[in-house]
Design an enzyme around this catalytic site. Sequence first.
Site, short mmCIF file in Angstrom:
data_model
loop_
_atom_site.label_atom_id
_atom_site.label_comp_id
_atom_site.label_asym_id
_atom_site.label_seq_id
_atom_site.Cartn_x
_atom_site.Cartn_y
_atom_site.Cartn_z
N CYS A 83 0.83 -1.20 0.00
CA CYS A 83 0.00 0.00 0.00
C CYS A 83 0.88 1.27 0.00
CB CYS A 83 -0.98 -0.06 1.16
SG CYS A 83 -2.42 0.96 0.83
N HIS A 174 -3.38 -4.61 1.66
CA HIS A 174 -2.72 -4.94 2.93
C HIS A 174 -2.75 -6.45 3.12
CE1 HIS A 174 -2.41 -0.96 4.99
NE2 HIS A 174 -3.29 -0.64 4.05
N GLU A 176 -1.24 -8.02 5.38
CA GLU A 176 -0.94 -8.34 6.78
C GLU A 176 -2.20 -8.28 7.66
OE1 GLU A 176 -0.66 -5.53 5.36
OE2 GLU A 176 -0.96 -3.88 6.76
#
Length: 201
Positions: A83, A174, A176
């Site tokens: 990002c 994202h 994560e």
Amino acid sequence: MTNQTVKIGVLALQGAVSEHLRSLERAGAEAVSVKRTEQLDGLDGLVIPGGESTTIGKLMRKYGFIERVREFSEAGRPIFGTCAGLIVLAKEIEGQEEPHLGLMDMKVARNAFGRQRESFETDLPIKGIEQPVRAVFIRAPLIREIGEGVEVLATYNEEMVTAREGHLLVSSFHPELTDDYRLHEYFAGMVREFKSGAAKG
Ligand code: GLN
């Protein structure tokens, strides 16, 4: 050699750091949060997280990370930008005169999904990973143009959202923020490959 331990740092100036550390550990890497440039010396790979690219860029300049991360990259050490991290790595940012690191041969647009699609999730097929990956997009950028050496690994509505140029990996989303750590596993694989190559000299 495939199971050798690799040490991967997450740039911790601003943004989503702890989630990356967790996903990297799940992917079998040793993960450390990086706040000072000296910490880069002991690392095999680096993650630049999501957050606010202008803030991350500003802090990188302030604390001397721009030059040091460029050297890190020149040594062939893998870097993964997610990002805002993708924006920080790009050679060109739409509507902006100067890039931040300016390492990856691509032109990117910030906040490219507009207000209606500010934040959403989708299952995204990614080249090199068997089943689609759960992808969370938050005020995400898009890759508008790429240079010859860049390989597109995923598109969403025909727009480029994941790409690789040699030792550089980027995703608009994202990876994560879910339990799906397979893109981190992919990156850890790039880092292992680099490390075993470097060990051979
Ligand atoms: N919109 C942010 C930027 O332009 C990126 C958003 C994110 O990292 N989730 O820097």
